[in-house]
Design a protein around this motif. Sequence first.
Motif, mmCIF file in Angstrom:
data_model
loop_
_atom_site.group_PDB
_atom_site.id
_atom_site.type_symbol
_atom_site.label_atom_id
_atom_site.label_comp_id
_atom_site.label_asym_id
_atom_site.label_seq_id
_atom_site.Cartn_x
_atom_site.Cartn_y
_atom_site.Cartn_z
ATOM 1 N N LYS A 226 -62.121 -20.401 -7.564
ATOM 2 C CA LYS A 226 -61.655 -19.593 -8.694
ATOM 3 C C LYS A 226 -60.636 -18.570 -8.219
ATOM 4 C CE LYS A 226 -63.535 -16.003 -11.791
ATOM 5 N NZ LYS A 226 -64.769 -15.296 -12.186
ATOM 6 N N PHE A 227 -59.478 -18.534 -8.894
ATOM 7 C CA PHE A 227 -58.456 -17.528 -8.625
ATOM 8 C C PHE A 227 -57.738 -17.276 -9.942
ATOM 9 C CE2 PHE A 227 -54.590 -16.299 -5.780
ATOM 10 C CZ PHE A 227 -54.824 -14.976 -6.070
ATOM 11 N N VAL A 228 -58.096 -16.178 -10.625
ATOM 12 C CA VAL A 228 -57.656 -15.990 -12.007
ATOM 13 C C VAL A 228 -57.280 -14.546 -12.306
ATOM 14 C CG1 VAL A 228 -59.139 -17.883 -12.809
ATOM 15 C CG2 VAL A 228 -60.015 -15.535 -12.835
ATOM 16 N N TRP A 229 -56.550 -14.395 -13.430
ATOM 17 C CA TRP A 229 -56.358 -13.104 -14.088
ATOM 18 C C TRP A 229 -57.359 -13.056 -15.243
ATOM 19 C CZ3 TRP A 229 -53.410 -9.544 -11.866
ATOM 20 C CH2 TRP A 229 -52.331 -9.949 -11.060
ATOM 21 N N ASN A 230 -58.010 -11.913 -15.406
ATOM 22 C CA ASN A 230 -58.988 -11.748 -16.477
ATOM 23 C C ASN A 230 -58.591 -10.550 -17.329
ATOM 24 O OD1 ASN A 230 -61.226 -11.422 -18.123
ATOM 25 N ND2 ASN A 230 -62.726 -11.492 -16.471
ATOM 26 N N PHE A 231 -57.988 -10.823 -18.487
ATOM 27 C CA PHE A 231 -57.612 -9.771 -19.445
ATOM 28 C C PHE A 231 -58.861 -9.407 -20.242
ATOM 29 C CE2 PHE A 231 -53.680 -11.766 -18.394
ATOM 30 C CZ PHE A 231 -52.674 -10.826 -18.586
ATOM 31 N N PHE A 330 -66.119 -18.318 -28.611
ATOM 32 C CA PHE A 330 -66.021 -18.528 -27.163
ATOM 33 C C PHE A 330 -65.567 -19.956 -26.897
ATOM 34 C CE2 PHE A 330 -67.897 -20.232 -23.273
ATOM 35 C CZ PHE A 330 -67.517 -19.301 -22.321
ATOM 36 N N LEU A 331 -64.553 -20.097 -26.018
ATOM 37 C CA LEU A 331 -64.091 -21.409 -25.586
ATOM 38 C C LEU A 331 -63.855 -21.368 -24.080
ATOM 39 C CD1 LEU A 331 -61.416 -22.281 -28.319
ATOM 40 C CD2 LEU A 331 -63.713 -23.261 -28.111
ATOM 41 N N GLN A 332 -64.256 -22.436 -23.406
ATOM 42 C CA GLN A 332 -64.075 -22.515 -21.958
ATOM 43 C C GLN A 332 -63.696 -23.937 -21.559
ATOM 44 O OE1 GLN A 332 -67.493 -22.750 -19.043
ATOM 45 N NE2 GLN A 332 -66.839 -20.646 -18.597
ATOM 46 N N MET A 333 -62.745 -24.049 -20.651
ATOM 47 C CA MET A 333 -62.374 -25.345 -20.107
ATOM 48 C C MET A 333 -62.785 -25.412 -18.644
ATOM 49 S SD MET A 333 -58.680 -27.349 -19.972
ATOM 50 C CE MET A 333 -57.790 -26.019 -19.131
ATOM 51 N N THR A 334 -63.509 -26.464 -18.272
ATOM 52 C CA THR A 334 -63.934 -26.674 -16.894
ATOM 53 C C THR A 334 -63.325 -27.966 -16.380
ATOM 54 O OG1 THR A 334 -66.042 -25.577 -17.371
ATOM 55 C CG2 THR A 334 -65.900 -26.870 -15.332
ATOM 56 N N PRO A 335 -62.427 -27.911 -15.398
ATOM 57 C CA PRO A 335 -61.796 -29.130 -14.894
ATOM 58 C C PRO A 335 -62.791 -30.008 -14.148
ATOM 59 C CG PRO A 335 -61.198 -27.253 -13.539
ATOM 60 C CD PRO A 335 -61.958 -26.705 -14.700
ATOM 61 N N VAL A 336 -62.447 -31.264 -13.952
ATOM 62 C CA VAL A 336 -63.340 -32.216 -13.295
ATOM 63 C C VAL A 336 -63.720 -31.744 -11.902
ATOM 64 C CG1 VAL A 336 -63.557 -34.576 -12.446
ATOM 65 C CG2 VAL A 336 -62.419 -34.147 -14.638
ATOM 66 N N ASN A 337 -62.767 -31.187 -11.181
ATOM 67 C CA ASN A 337 -63.059 -30.731 -9.811
ATOM 68 C C ASN A 337 -63.671 -29.336 -9.749
ATOM 69 O OD1 ASN A 337 -60.895 -29.069 -10.352
ATOM 70 N ND2 ASN A 337 -59.521 -29.974 -8.839
ATOM 71 N N GLY A 338 -63.840 -28.683 -10.908
ATOM 72 C CA GLY A 338 -64.464 -27.379 -10.968
ATOM 73 C C GLY A 338 -63.607 -26.217 -10.485
ATOM 74 N N ILE A 339 -62.360 -26.493 -10.120
ATOM 75 C CA ILE A 339 -61.480 -25.455 -9.584
ATOM 76 C C ILE A 339 -60.643 -24.841 -10.697
ATOM 77 C CG2 ILE A 339 -59.570 -24.956 -8.000
ATOM 78 C CD1 ILE A 339 -60.585 -27.242 -6.231
ATOM 79 N N ARG A 340 -60.728 -23.528 -10.831
ATOM 80 C CA ARG A 340 -59.918 -22.824 -11.832
ATOM 81 C C ARG A 340 -59.012 -21.840 -11.079
ATOM 82 N NH1 ARG A 340 -63.351 -20.457 -16.675
ATOM 83 N NH2 ARG A 340 -64.330 -19.209 -15.038
ATOM 84 N N ASN A 341 -57.734 -22.167 -11.047
ATOM 85 C CA ASN A 341 -56.794 -21.286 -10.349
ATOM 86 C C ASN A 341 -55.439 -21.273 -11.037
ATOM 87 O OD1 ASN A 341 -55.544 -23.692 -9.554
ATOM 88 N ND2 ASN A 341 -56.577 -23.725 -7.575
#
Length: 341
Positions: A226-231, A330-341
Amino acid sequence: MKKWSSITLSAAALSLLLSAAPIYAAPQSMPAEAQIEASSVSLDPAVEAQLTKVLNKLSGSTKIEFTSVDKDANGQPLFIYGRLSGQIDAEFNQQYNPAKKRVESTSIIYKSSNTNAVIGAALANKTAAFLKTYDTDHKFKTEAIWRVYSPYQDNAPRNYWVLWGNNQSLYIDLDQGNQISASMTYSLASVKAQLANKANQSLKTLGISLTKPFEYVLREKTGDKKFVWNFRDDEDNNHVVIGAKTGKVWEVQNLLGQDWTSDQDFAKSFAKPVLSKNQALSAIKPKAKAVFGIQMKGYSVQIKKNEYIFTKKGAATITGKINKKGKFYFLQMTPVNGIRN
């Protein structure tokens, strides 16, 4: 997100720390048992023995001094404070549970100048490598380092190092292979307008009439996952999570869209699906396209009370939560590899 401008030894500070989430370090070698100095407080020998055992486990200090204690209405110790001395000096803060007769948590507070010495060369190098990819603008400044052990709390980590700075923190989870996670606060004005516009538009797409303005942005990183900006606002009523590398929206939330009044009301309202599977798929398609850029053709849905999980083999999973009116808050997307960046 807890904002720390200084480190204080208090029951309130300890409570805040243990409710936050946290750093990770390599297993420590067991130090020699510390000597107890003449303390300025009197403790029951059995309680003192428990407190000392944990301190011996976590610290290589050679002397322990208990300096003060906060007691409950029955005169039983609740919070115990003290000093460690030896090769590296420190202060500590422990929480004791008189009813269960156990040490609930221990925090040892070191000066930032001792960071590399107390965590060891291997972990110091791992932390430096992590910061090279995370702290690209060199804003992370350690003001204090805490060694925390709270084995009975519900949330993880429970056994960790945490490097505190001004509106920033880095946690090393010793129970999870020394996994490192970090969070740093940025002002809205310091973030690219393109990202801020995307966050605001994503929040509007939910269609909830009430919103709360974003107040700041967090840059968050956890290992390689995980590597994200969280507003978000200060109470996290609204937040939008955007990838720091990809610029993709991964999550959007507006808790002001929750419209049940109690746990009983929730259970009654969602005892049966508010939206059928076909209705849910119809409702999610335009929002998933607008927020995540995903066409929902071929997706199926599972329903768990107010949570709708949309899946398709080989494709990202979309999770949505609805209110009593059937609107997604609430909406969330989870990629197949689980990596959110």
